[in-house]
Design a protein around this motif. Structure first.
Motif, PDB file in Angstrom:
ATOM      1  N   ASP A  40      37.285  35.347 -14.014  1.00  0.00           N
ATOM      2  CA  ASP A  40      36.675  34.782 -15.217  1.00  0.00           C
ATOM      3  C   ASP A  40      36.371  35.862 -16.246  1.00  0.00           C
ATOM      4  O   ASP A  40      35.995  35.545 -17.376  1.00  0.00           O
ATOM      5  N   SER A  41      36.499  37.114 -15.866  1.00  0.00           N
ATOM      6  CA  SER A  41      36.235  38.205 -16.810  1.00  0.00           C
ATOM      7  C   SER A  41      37.226  38.127 -17.969  1.00  0.00           C
ATOM      8  O   SER A  41      38.440  38.154 -17.764  1.00  0.00           O
ATOM      9  N   ALA A  42      36.680  38.015 -19.169  1.00  0.00           N
ATOM     10  CA  ALA A  42      37.512  37.839 -20.368  1.00  0.00           C
ATOM     11  C   ALA A  42      36.583  37.752 -21.575  1.00  0.00           C
ATOM     12  O   ALA A  42      35.361  37.798 -21.435  1.00  0.00           O
ATOM     13  N   VAL A  43      37.178  37.622 -22.751  1.00  0.00           N
ATOM     14  CA  VAL A  43      36.407  37.307 -23.953  1.00  0.00           C
ATOM     15  C   VAL A  43      36.469  35.799 -24.168  1.00  0.00           C
ATOM     16  O   VAL A  43      37.540  35.194 -24.072  1.00  0.00           O
ATOM     17  N   TYR A  44      35.332  35.198 -24.434  1.00  0.00           N
ATOM     18  CA  TYR A  44      35.248  33.762 -24.636  1.00  0.00           C
ATOM     19  C   TYR A  44      34.884  33.479 -26.089  1.00  0.00           C
ATOM     20  O   TYR A  44      33.945  34.039 -26.641  1.00  0.00           O
ATOM     21  N   PHE A  45      35.676  32.612 -26.686  1.00  0.00           N
ATOM     22  CA  PHE A  45      35.458  32.220 -28.077  1.00  0.00           C
ATOM     23  C   PHE A  45      35.138  30.741 -28.154  1.00  0.00           C
ATOM     24  O   PHE A  45      35.782  29.932 -27.488  1.00  0.00           O
ATOM     25  N   CYS A  46      34.184  30.397 -28.996  1.00  0.00           N
ATOM     26  CA  CYS A  46      34.095  29.006 -29.395  1.00  0.00           C
ATOM     27  C   CYS A  46      34.807  28.879 -30.734  1.00  0.00           C
ATOM     28  O   CYS A  46      34.893  29.843 -31.500  1.00  0.00           O
ATOM     29  N   ALA A  47      35.338  27.725 -30.971  1.00  0.00           N
ATOM     30  CA  ALA A  47      36.058  27.475 -32.218  1.00  0.00           C
ATOM     31  C   ALA A  47      35.706  26.085 -32.720  1.00  0.00           C
ATOM     32  O   ALA A  47      35.466  25.164 -31.938  1.00  0.00           O
ATOM     33  N   ASP A  48      35.719  25.967 -33.994  1.00  0.00           N
ATOM     34  CA  ASP A  48      35.244  24.772 -34.678  1.00  0.00           C
ATOM     35  C   ASP A  48      36.305  24.322 -35.658  1.00  0.00           C
ATOM     36  O   ASP A  48      36.868  25.139 -36.380  1.00  0.00           O
ATOM     37  N   ARG A  49      36.580  23.054 -35.713  1.00  0.00           N
ATOM     38  CA  ARG A  49      37.568  22.590 -36.681  1.00  0.00           C
ATOM     39  C   ARG A  49      36.934  22.028 -37.933  1.00  0.00           C
ATOM     40  O   ARG A  49      37.624  21.514 -38.802  1.00  0.00           O
ATOM     41  N   GLY A  50      35.617  22.101 -38.080  1.00  0.00           N
ATOM     42  CA  GLY A  50      35.001  21.482 -39.244  1.00  0.00           C
ATOM     43  C   GLY A  50      35.226  19.985 -39.170  1.00  0.00           C
ATOM     44  O   GLY A  50      35.117  19.378 -38.122  1.00  0.00           O
ATOM     45  N   SER A  51      35.598  19.408 -40.275  1.00  0.00           N
ATOM     46  CA  SER A  51      35.917  17.983 -40.276  1.00  0.00           C
ATOM     47  C   SER A  51      37.342  17.797 -40.735  1.00  0.00           C
ATOM     48  O   SER A  51      37.673  16.910 -41.507  1.00  0.00           O
ATOM     49  N   GLY A  52      38.186  18.690 -40.238  1.00  0.00           N
ATOM     50  CA  GLY A  52      39.536  18.788 -40.766  1.00  0.00           C
ATOM     51  C   GLY A  52      40.484  17.666 -40.440  1.00  0.00           C
ATOM     52  O   GLY A  52      41.575  17.626 -40.960  1.00  0.00           O
ATOM     53  N   GLY A  53      40.109  16.767 -39.556  1.00  0.00           N
ATOM     54  CA  GLY A  53      41.005  15.668 -39.263  1.00  0.00           C
ATOM     55  C   GLY A  53      42.173  16.082 -38.401  1.00  0.00           C
ATOM     56  O   GLY A  53      42.090  17.032 -37.631  1.00  0.00           O
ATOM     57  N   SER A  54      43.294  15.396 -38.552  1.00  0.00           N
ATOM     58  CA  SER A  54      44.391  15.576 -37.609  1.00  0.00           C
ATOM     59  C   SER A  54      45.050  16.937 -37.723  1.00  0.00           C
ATOM     60  O   SER A  54      45.438  17.524 -36.717  1.00  0.00           O
ATOM     61  N   ASN A  55      45.205  17.469 -38.922  1.00  0.00           N
ATOM     62  CA  ASN A  55      45.865  18.770 -39.050  1.00  0.00           C
ATOM     63  C   ASN A  55      44.834  19.829 -39.401  1.00  0.00           C
ATOM     64  O   ASN A  55      44.805  20.363 -40.501  1.00  0.00           O
ATOM     65  N   TYR A  56      43.985  20.112 -38.425  1.00  0.00           N
ATOM     66  CA  TYR A  56      42.838  20.957 -38.672  1.00  0.00           C
ATOM     67  C   TYR A  56      43.154  22.424 -38.456  1.00  0.00           C
ATOM     68  O   TYR A  56      44.032  22.784 -37.694  1.00  0.00           O
ATOM     69  N   LYS A  57      42.401  23.279 -39.104  1.00  0.00           N
ATOM     70  CA  LYS A  57      42.429  24.694 -38.801  1.00  0.00           C
ATOM     71  C   LYS A  57      41.185  25.009 -37.984  1.00  0.00           C
ATOM     72  O   LYS A  57      40.166  24.331 -38.080  1.00  0.00           O
ATOM     73  N   LEU A  58      41.282  26.034 -37.161  1.00  0.00           N
ATOM     74  CA  LEU A  58      40.154  26.436 -36.340  1.00  0.00           C
ATOM     75  C   LEU A  58      39.441  27.631 -36.958  1.00  0.00           C
ATOM     76  O   LEU A  58      40.075  28.545 -37.477  1.00  0.00           O
ATOM     77  N   THR A  59      38.126  27.587 -36.904  1.00  0.00           N
ATOM     78  CA  THR A  59      37.300  28.732 -37.273  1.00  0.00           C
ATOM     79  C   THR A  59      36.712  29.289 -35.988  1.00  0.00           C
ATOM     80  O   THR A  59      35.994  28.592 -35.274  1.00  0.00           O
ATOM     81  N   PHE A  60      37.037  30.529 -35.709  1.00  0.00           N
ATOM     82  CA  PHE A  60      36.613  31.163 -34.466  1.00  0.00           C
ATOM     83  C   PHE A  60      35.355  31.990 -34.670  1.00  0.00           C
ATOM     84  O   PHE A  60      35.135  32.570 -35.728  1.00  0.00           O
ATOM     85  N   GLY A  61      34.557  32.077 -33.609  1.00  0.00           N
ATOM     86  CA  GLY A  61      33.467  33.025 -33.553  1.00  0.00           C
ATOM     87  C   GLY A  61      33.980  34.398 -33.149  1.00  0.00           C
ATOM     88  O   GLY A  61      35.179  34.585 -32.898  1.00  0.00           O
ATOM     89  N   LYS A  62      33.074  35.357 -33.065  1.00  0.00           N
ATOM     90  CA  LYS A  62      33.458  36.736 -32.762  1.00  0.00           C
ATOM     91  C   LYS A  62      33.817  36.936 -31.304  1.00  0.00           C
ATOM     92  O   LYS A  62      34.506  37.876 -30.961  1.00  0.00           O
ATOM     93  N   GLY A  63      33.327  36.110 -30.421  1.00  0.00           N
ATOM     94  CA  GLY A  63      33.656  36.258 -29.011  1.00  0.00           C
ATOM     95  C   GLY A  63      32.559  36.900 -28.204  1.00  0.00           C
ATOM     96  O   GLY A  63      31.783  37.721 -28.706  1.00  0.00           O
ATOM     97  N   THR A  64      32.461  36.532 -26.936  1.00  0.00           N
ATOM     98  CA  THR A  64      31.558  37.151 -25.971  1.00  0.00           C
ATOM     99  C   THR A  64      32.388  37.697 -24.833  1.00  0.00           C
ATOM    100  O   THR A  64      33.215  36.971 -24.262  1.00  0.00           O
ATOM    101  N   LEU A  65      32.178  38.969 -24.534  1.00  0.00           N
ATOM    102  CA  LEU A  65      32.878  39.594 -23.414  1.00  0.00           C
ATOM    103  C   LEU A  65      32.098  39.337 -22.139  1.00  0.00           C
ATOM    104  O   LEU A  65      30.956  39.774 -22.000  1.00  0.00           O
ATOM    105  N   LEU A  66      32.708  38.592 -21.230  1.00  0.00           N
ATOM    106  CA  LEU A  66      32.097  38.308 -19.933  1.00  0.00           C
ATOM    107  C   LEU A  66      32.677  39.265 -18.897  1.00  0.00           C
ATOM    108  O   LEU A  66      33.895  39.331 -18.712  1.00  0.00           O
ATOM    109  N   THR A  67      31.795  39.978 -18.228  1.00  0.00           N
ATOM    110  CA  THR A  67      32.197  40.882 -17.148  1.00  0.00           C
ATOM    111  C   THR A  67      31.569  40.387 -15.855  1.00  0.00           C
ATOM    112  O   THR A  67      30.354  40.193 -15.787  1.00  0.00           O
ATOM    113  N   VAL A  68      32.414  40.171 -14.857  1.00  0.00           N
ATOM    114  CA  VAL A  68      31.933  39.696 -13.556  1.00  0.00           C
ATOM    115  C   VAL A  68      31.983  40.849 -12.574  1.00  0.00           C
ATOM    116  O   VAL A  68      33.055  41.405 -12.296  1.00  0.00           O
TER     117      VAL A  68
END
Lengths: 115, 114
Positions: B84-112
């Motif tokens: 599971d060690s990796a960088v995890y991003f959440c991403a948001d499409r806003g209200s873009g509908g069917s052809n949405y673009k994603l807005t990503f966060g900076k990421g969290t580095l998870l180290t196990v």
């Protein structure tokens, strides 16, 4: 499991040269995207493409950038005259056509290094 | 501006523990959220998604919680493994509908840690 494939994995180009990054989206997908990730930064949207035309593009996607779907399987990103600041990972993504709540699936990227 | 961000840049856990990765978003119109995992040298890999009309969604060893009141999203990983060690991003499409673009966060580095 079907996946998005990108070639090459690493591209080194002289500043001012043209570069073409290639992607083969998942076969039954109809929405296509390019994103980029500068080292250590977050993933940024470049452009979306559907029905053989650009749907949306970001401020990054200026006149030096273009996209094309030359056949039924490939999706390309061209940078006409590369700049040093174009150095980044470039990710292609695709999405199914059915339903609005379908995730985008990403390839493993092309690392572009401009010298 | 509209953005999706993560509270913590790094998270270190012991193998077998549960992990919680947090994310704040600012676009109140956002209606669809995705968590991605990015391993070194790889592209973002889809983990789980959630629509704004849901508070919780479970997958295999992962659970996403959405609190629209405070515009907060979290990813819970049960019995965290070294893989599971990796960088995890959440991403948001806003209200873009069917052809949405994603807005990503900076990421969290998870180290196990084993």
């Amino acid at each position: 499991e079907p996946e998005v494939t990108q070639t090459p994995s690493h591209q080194v180009t002289q500043m001012g040269q043209e570069v073409i990054l290639r992607c083969v989206p998942i076969s039954n997908h109809l929405y296509f995207y390019w994103y980029r990730q500068i080292l250590g930064q977050k993933v940024e949207f470049l452009v979306s493409f559907y029905n053989n035309e650009i749907s949306e593009k970001s401020e990054i996607f200026d006149d030096q950038f273009s996209v094309e779907r030359p056949d039924g399987s490939n999706f390309t990103l061209k940078i006409r005259s590369t700049k040093l600041e174009d150095s980044a990972m470039y990710f292609c993504a695709s999405r199914m056509s059915t339903g609005t709540n379908q995730p985008q699936h990403f390839g493993d990227g092309t690392r572009l290094s401009i010298l | 501006g509209e953005s999706v961000g993560l509270h913590l840049p790094t998270l270190s856990v012991q193998e077998g523990d549960n992990s919680i990765i947090n994310c704040a978003y600012s676009n109140s119109a956002s209606d669809y959220f995705i968590w991605y995992k990015q391993e070194s040298g790889k592209g973002p890999q889809f983990i789980i998604d959630i629509r704004s009309n849901m508070d919780k969604r479970q997958g295999q060893r992962v659970t996403v919680l959405l609190n629209k009141t405070v515009k907060h999203l979290s990813l819970q990983i049960a019995a965290t493994q070294p893989g599971d060690s990796a960088v995890y991003f959440c991403a948001d499409r806003g209200s873009g509908g069917s052809n949405y673009k994603l807005t990503f966060g900076k990421g969290t580095l998870l180290t196990v840690n084993p």
